[in-house]
Design a protein around this motif. Sequence first.
Motif, PDB file in Angstrom:
ATOM      1  N   GLU A 203       0.833  -1.190   0.000  1.00 31.18           N
ATOM      2  CA  GLU A 203       0.000   0.000   0.000  1.00 31.18           C
ATOM      3  C   GLU A 203       0.877   1.253   0.000  1.00 31.18           C
ATOM      4  OE1 GLU A 203      -3.608   2.011   2.665  1.00 31.18           O
ATOM      5  OE2 GLU A 203      -2.779   0.036   3.173  1.00 31.18           O
ATOM      6  N   GLY A 204       0.566   2.155  -0.903  1.00 27.56           N
ATOM      7  CA  GLY A 204       1.314   3.399  -0.984  1.00 27.56           C
ATOM      8  C   GLY A 204       2.536   3.348  -1.869  1.00 27.56           C
ATOM      9  N   ALA A 205       2.860   2.154  -2.412  1.00 26.65           N
ATOM     10  CA  ALA A 205       4.038   2.035  -3.277  1.00 26.65           C
ATOM     11  C   ALA A 205       3.779   2.729  -4.607  1.00 26.65           C
ATOM     12  CB  ALA A 205       4.379   0.569  -3.505  1.00 26.65           C
ATOM     13  N   GLU A 206       4.836   3.273  -5.174  1.00 25.95           N
ATOM     14  CA  GLU A 206       4.720   3.947  -6.458  1.00 25.95           C
ATOM     15  C   GLU A 206       4.937   2.952  -7.599  1.00 25.95           C
ATOM     16  OE1 GLU A 206       7.435   7.174  -6.535  1.00 25.95           O
ATOM     17  OE2 GLU A 206       6.444   8.292  -4.926  1.00 25.95           O
ATOM     18  N   GLY A 207       4.274   3.180  -8.717  1.00 27.08           N
ATOM     19  CA  GLY A 207       4.437   2.317  -9.869  1.00 27.08           C
ATOM     20  C   GLY A 207       3.632   1.038  -9.751  1.00 27.08           C
ATOM     21  N   ASP A 208       3.877   0.124 -10.692  1.00 25.03           N
ATOM     22  CA  ASP A 208       3.138  -1.138 -10.694  1.00 25.03           C
ATOM     23  C   ASP A 208       4.066  -2.334 -10.883  1.00 25.03           C
ATOM     24  OD1 ASP A 208       3.925  -0.714 -13.272  1.00 25.03           O
ATOM     25  OD2 ASP A 208       1.932  -0.951 -14.177  1.00 25.03           O
ATOM     26  N   VAL A 209       5.342  -2.156 -10.544  1.00 24.63           N
ATOM     27  CA  VAL A 209       6.345  -3.188 -10.775  1.00 24.63           C
ATOM     28  C   VAL A 209       7.039  -3.550  -9.464  1.00 24.63           C
ATOM     29  CG1 VAL A 209       8.507  -3.744 -11.943  1.00 24.63           C
ATOM     30  CG2 VAL A 209       6.744  -2.462 -13.161  1.00 24.63           C
ATOM     31  N   VAL A 210       7.204  -4.855  -9.213  1.00 25.68           N
ATOM     32  CA  VAL A 210       7.978  -5.323  -8.062  1.00 25.68           C
ATOM     33  C   VAL A 210       9.453  -5.309  -8.444  1.00 25.68           C
ATOM     34  CG1 VAL A 210       8.490  -7.261  -6.541  1.00 25.68           C
ATOM     35  CG2 VAL A 210       6.111  -6.739  -7.146  1.00 25.68           C
ATOM     36  N   ARG A 211      10.213  -4.492  -7.753  1.00 28.48           N
ATOM     37  CA  ARG A 211      11.639  -4.364  -8.039  1.00 28.48           C
ATOM     38  C   ARG A 211      12.448  -5.038  -6.938  1.00 28.48           C
ATOM     39  NH1 ARG A 211       9.224   0.385  -9.806  1.00 28.48           N
ATOM     40  NH2 ARG A 211       9.791   0.990 -11.947  1.00 28.48           N
ATOM     41  N   LEU A 212      13.379  -5.864  -7.335  1.00 28.70           N
ATOM     42  CA  LEU A 212      14.218  -6.581  -6.371  1.00 28.70           C
ATOM     43  C   LEU A 212      15.537  -5.851  -6.170  1.00 28.70           C
ATOM     44  CD1 LEU A 212      13.740 -10.339  -7.377  1.00 28.70           C
ATOM     45  CD2 LEU A 212      12.297  -8.869  -5.958  1.00 28.70           C
ATOM     46  N   PRO A 213      16.070  -5.903  -4.949  1.00 27.42           N
ATOM     47  CA  PRO A 213      17.368  -5.277  -4.696  1.00 27.42           C
ATOM     48  C   PRO A 213      18.487  -6.104  -5.328  1.00 27.42           C
ATOM     49  CG  PRO A 213      16.663  -6.506  -2.775  1.00 27.42           C
ATOM     50  CD  PRO A 213      15.519  -6.560  -3.746  1.00 27.42           C
ATOM     51  N   ALA A 214      19.645  -5.499  -5.439  1.00 30.50           N
ATOM     52  CA  ALA A 214      20.787  -6.221  -6.008  1.00 30.50           C
ATOM     53  C   ALA A 214      21.340  -7.248  -5.041  1.00 30.50           C
ATOM     54  CB  ALA A 214      21.885  -5.215  -6.392  1.00 30.50           C
ATOM     55  N   SER A 215      21.019  -7.128  -3.751  1.00 32.72           N
ATOM     56  CA  SER A 215      21.497  -8.088  -2.753  1.00 32.72           C
ATOM     57  C   SER A 215      20.684  -7.931  -1.476  1.00 32.72           C
ATOM     58  CB  SER A 215      22.990  -7.862  -2.451  1.00 32.72           C
ATOM     59  OG  SER A 215      23.190  -6.583  -1.868  1.00 32.72           O
ATOM     60  N   GLY A 216      20.829  -8.913  -0.577  1.00 31.04           N
ATOM     61  CA  GLY A 216      20.236  -8.810   0.758  1.00 31.04           C
ATOM     62  C   GLY A 216      18.760  -9.136   0.863  1.00 31.04           C
ATOM     63  N   LEU A 217      18.164  -9.757  -0.153  1.00 32.61           N
ATOM     64  CA  LEU A 217      16.728 -10.055  -0.133  1.00 32.61           C
ATOM     65  C   LEU A 217      16.417 -11.270   0.739  1.00 32.61           C
ATOM     66  CD1 LEU A 217      13.911  -9.386  -1.444  1.00 32.61           C
ATOM     67  CD2 LEU A 217      14.455 -11.175  -3.113  1.00 32.61           C
TER      68      LEU A 217
END
Length: 333
Positions: A203-217
């Motif tokens: 909720e409240g996130a911008e855009g419509d795409v799930v973006r993954l971090p480069a590390s630490g997930l």
Amino acid sequence: MINFRFHVVSLTAVLLALGVGLVLGTTFLDDALEEALKDQLSGLEESLDRARVRNGELQGELDRFSDESDELQAQLGERLYQGQLEGDAVLVVSTRGVDEELVEGVTSSLVQADADLVGVWWLTDRLALDDDAEVEDLSTALQQSTDDAERLERSLARQLADVAFGAADVGDEASEAEQPAPAEPPLLSRLREGGFVQYQLPEGAEGDVVRLPASGLRIVVVDGPGAQVPASQVLQPMLTELTVEGPVPVVAVQPEEVRDEEDEDAPALLVRIVRDDDTLSERLSTVDALDRVSGRVATVLATVDAIPGDPVIGHYGTGDGSSRLVPPAAGDG
């Protein structure tokens, strides 16, 4: 000497008496039986009425317990979860058909723990690959040239595992400031376009795409009854590929499993699959009571323990293979 006429009259009288007695006796028994049945029916109706009243009372108690459980969960999260996952990126993965309230419970708990919730991947029923169009579209999404469904499933597991492994990698701390910005993996973009994966953003996130971090997930995989694609078809192979090199920051969770003896062919849920696998059970954590307050608490704490690069592995809940209701304090083993 008794003559024949007297004998006939006597026998006729006896038979007539027996007939009259039988008729009168049957009528009496019918009346008595009818009254007895009426009494029994009346008694059963009264018992049924009492049972209905009692069921209503018990349902009311269950509703109150459910409301209290929800309120307790919310208040526990407010007090106990805060800061537990502060700034830690977490991805939730589930399958369409799984109760959305279970997934919502997980995501809300992670938010209460101040996790950086990147979103939810919903695997769709198109991954069942039960028609030629699905097979062709998945082949395109995976950039493969085969129409062999089994080969495509293996390729999907490997490619999803590669994406997850890359995002969960610890990374180079020395160059942390130069880490790439979170992004949508190209594979997921193609799977989303093909209808095999759907995104749900916080909720409240911008855009419509799930973006993954480069590390630490960190990853929480939610399974449950009703999944449109069995865990053994996509999730298990993906996790098997993901854990080839050792423990991973993944927590597999599900509600308490109740096996239906009349449906012995019902697919096994993910937690039981993991716990029954000697390798998987040593390389990722599980929680089997997600529908209980203790299960929600265990999910958050197990995710806290799922430290990228050095995850603490444990199995929690009430089912076979669990060792505790919730993870122990750090250092208690």
